[in-house]
Design a protein around this motif. Sequence first.
Motif, mmCIF file in Angstrom:
data_model
loop_
_atom_site.group_PDB
_atom_site.id
_atom_site.type_symbol
_atom_site.label_atom_id
_atom_site.label_comp_id
_atom_site.label_asym_id
_atom_site.label_seq_id
_atom_site.Cartn_x
_atom_site.Cartn_y
_atom_site.Cartn_z
ATOM 1 N N PHE A 440 12.038 -21.491 11.987
ATOM 2 C CA PHE A 440 11.339 -20.456 12.815
ATOM 3 C C PHE A 440 11.832 -19.083 12.663
ATOM 4 N N THR A 441 13.195 -18.746 12.226
ATOM 5 C CA THR A 441 14.032 -17.481 12.148
ATOM 6 C C THR A 441 13.482 -17.059 10.768
ATOM 7 N N ARG A 442 13.116 -17.825 9.958
ATOM 8 C CA ARG A 442 12.930 -17.337 8.563
ATOM 9 C C ARG A 442 11.160 -16.947 8.476
ATOM 10 N N SER A 452 3.511 -19.453 19.190
ATOM 11 C CA SER A 452 4.245 -20.310 19.938
ATOM 12 C C SER A 452 5.014 -19.559 20.901
ATOM 13 N N GLY A 453 4.780 -18.270 21.208
ATOM 14 C CA GLY A 453 5.208 -17.550 21.956
ATOM 15 C C GLY A 453 6.493 -16.683 21.702
ATOM 16 N N GLY A 454 6.781 -16.555 20.387
ATOM 17 C CA GLY A 454 7.695 -15.731 19.955
ATOM 18 C C GLY A 454 9.091 -16.195 19.700
ATOM 19 N N LEU A 455 10.023 -15.632 18.988
ATOM 20 C CA LEU A 455 11.173 -16.361 18.807
ATOM 21 C C LEU A 455 12.189 -16.474 19.948
ATOM 22 N N GLU A 607 -1.851 -26.491 20.419
ATOM 23 C CA GLU A 607 -0.406 -27.073 20.862
ATOM 24 C C GLU A 607 -0.678 -27.505 21.992
ATOM 25 N N ALA A 608 -1.742 -27.260 22.875
ATOM 26 C CA ALA A 608 -1.890 -27.989 24.150
ATOM 27 C C ALA A 608 -2.126 -29.629 24.098
ATOM 28 N N LYS A 609 -2.630 -29.824 22.860
ATOM 29 C CA LYS A 609 -2.931 -31.382 22.598
ATOM 30 C C LYS A 609 -1.658 -31.999 22.489
ATOM 31 N N PHE A 610 -0.771 -31.413 21.516
ATOM 32 C CA PHE A 610 0.543 -32.180 21.403
ATOM 33 C C PHE A 610 1.512 -31.927 22.732
ATOM 34 N N PRO A 659 4.334 -30.117 14.484
ATOM 35 C CA PRO A 659 3.289 -29.673 13.893
ATOM 36 C C PRO A 659 3.184 -28.336 13.381
ATOM 37 N N LYS A 660 4.023 -27.401 14.138
ATOM 38 C CA LYS A 660 4.105 -26.234 13.552
ATOM 39 C C LYS A 660 4.762 -25.938 12.231
ATOM 40 N N CYS A 661 6.135 -26.684 12.224
ATOM 41 C CA CYS A 661 6.973 -26.758 11.114
ATOM 42 C C CYS A 661 6.048 -27.467 9.840
#
Length: 753
Positions: A440-442, A452-455, A607-610, A659-661
């Motif tokens: 996420f940082t990269r 996702s709401g930011g870091l 994201e809500a489903k997960f 899922p985001k990764c």
Amino acid sequence: MALLMILITCFTAILATSQPCQTPDDFVAVTSPGHIMIGGLFAIHEKMLSSEDQPRRPQIQKCVGFEVSAFLQTLAMIHSIEMINNSTLLSGVKLGYEIYDTCTEVTAAMAATLRFLSKFNCSRETVEFQCDYSNYMPRVKAVIGAGYSEITMAVSRMLNLQLIPQVSYESTAEILSDKIRFPSFLRTVPSDFYQTKAMAHLIQKSGWNWIGIITTDDDYGRLALDTFAIQVAANNVCIAFKEVFPAFLSDNTIEVRINQTLEKIIAEAQLLDVLKNVTFTDGGNSFHFDAHGDLNIGYDVVLWKEINGHMTIAKMAEYDLQNDVFIIPNQEAKNEFRNLKQTLSKCSKECSPGEMKKTTRSQHTCCYECVSCPENHYSNQTDMDHCVLCNNETHWAPVRSAMCLEKEVEYLNWNDSLALLLVALSLLGIIFVLAIGIIFTRNLNTPVVKSSGGLVVCYVILLCHFLNFASTGFFIGEPQDFTCKTRQTLFGVSFTLCISCILMKSLKILLAFSFDPNLQNFLKCLYKPVPIIFTCTGIQVIICALWLIFAAPTVEENVSLPRVIILECEEGSTLAFGTMLGYIAILAFICFIFAFKGRKLPENYNEAKFITFGMLIYFIAWITFIPVYATTFGKYLPAVEIIVILISNYGILCCTFFPKCYVILCKQETNTKSAFLELIYSYSSHSAGNLAMSHASLDSTSSNITTTHPSPHGNSAAWQKSKDLQVQPFAQTCRDNGTKVSKTFPRKRISSI
């Protein structure tokens, strides 16, 4: 020696069959005058012939059955008195004697006692009745005898009237030591109490517990039997049988005891007191009467042994009644004592350590079976009546144990295979957390990370997951006060913070894609991320703080298991523990509701489903945890909570970030701004078309519905549905494609994603 043989021959001829008593002088066996008369009572004959008349006539019958041993005792008394008279011990005073044959019969002894009590130097042999005999001068000043305890008791009770000293040479009945009933009685032999005590000691030393008793039917035999029975019972010795023989069957081989008590006769006025305090020596041994009138001598232990068909009697030891020990003179006697132990006299084999005796009502106490001690009981000696219970808190014992074993202290150790597996899973989770943080940082500026709401939010959630995985380490290893108090608090606060952040994400997603103006206004008022997160987490902090203050978890030793001590953390308050978990469950349920409402959002924003799946995993894990935790017992109880923490933590972590990764790493073409806008445009167009079609179908019937139900407060379902269709467009990108919809409905700008 020749003179002694002549005397024996003469007395034998005279006394072998005594003549009936015609006058009082005929009743006297032998007498000699003197200034001080001493009476003597000896069973020179074995018994008195019974009269053929029934009932018996009141007369003294003749006696039969000459007793050589009693005759020798009589001669010993005469010899002692003559030695004193021929010495200068009592200058000017001559001792006389008056000896009677009791014929081993109480009646004859009582008749002789009446003559002893008659008045001294009186022509008429009468016994005067007086209230005070202090100044009364009886015929004799002291009495030697009798031999049998039964006769001695009867004589002593009569002599008590005038407190005439009575010294017995053979009466050993224990009751004669009672100075209240027999105040003037003394004896030169020990009490039967010591004799029976020595016998009981000898039996115990020989290892016997199954014996028989033979005694005589008189006071001596019956009292000795009772005393002996009590003493052997105290040593767990059983009496197999008891035989009582008639008293006249006396032992003719009893060793002659020479009476030396009267070698020091002094002033007659203080005779009884002096006799009680007299001390004399013989062969270097000192003798004296104790407070009970018993002489401080012991017994010789003799062994009857048959050698070449002949019975021999050998002295084995001396019994010291003062110290209750056997004095063995030589090695040969010690060997004989050892041989006694080889002679078995037991009803049952002895029970070994680890066993106990078991008897039934039909069995004698010395006849028993040996049974093994049950678990947690032991016996460390042979023939124990019962097994001893181990201290259940610190020790245990297997079946048939001779000792207690210390309980092993157990807890979920770091070396345990299950603990190693759980630690590995926790470390794997921490690696996942670090890897996700790096990814996420990269990819900080990509749409996936921004959506996702930011870091910052992601870092907070990942930190909570890290602390949840780390908290499992406090459940492993030897419990300490610090670890017990830290583990639940750390998990509760970190997990609450994690759920609070996810709750805000669910609320934001629902707000972004909500087309209901009333719901959107409500969500806008509710959506205060920082205050809500701090409030939700602060409530949990307060719950944990109150828990630690008023009922903090402590280390406790669980000793309820039979073989081990479980070292565990006692939660302190089940209510506080349940409140902490219940509060997390409430937040998770609210998060689940919000996420469930937003489950049909665009794929990249879904994201809500997960989150919904993650909350379901959490609920399934913790609902399963409750019965399993309540029924699990032992050192693996902490492992149950660790497993539930790992399952719920992995479930939320995987559903939230994996899922985001996957999109960031594997579908980079979809992680662009244009791809996101296209997806939102497609979703908005589809949603707007559905709303337009719904509005057109309702518009054709709206006039009829309105006419029929003009009032907005009516119950028409159609009117209500028409009212609900007053919604706004989804995004600025939908303006051109949704012109018809824009003209029909008032439009409002939604919050940016």
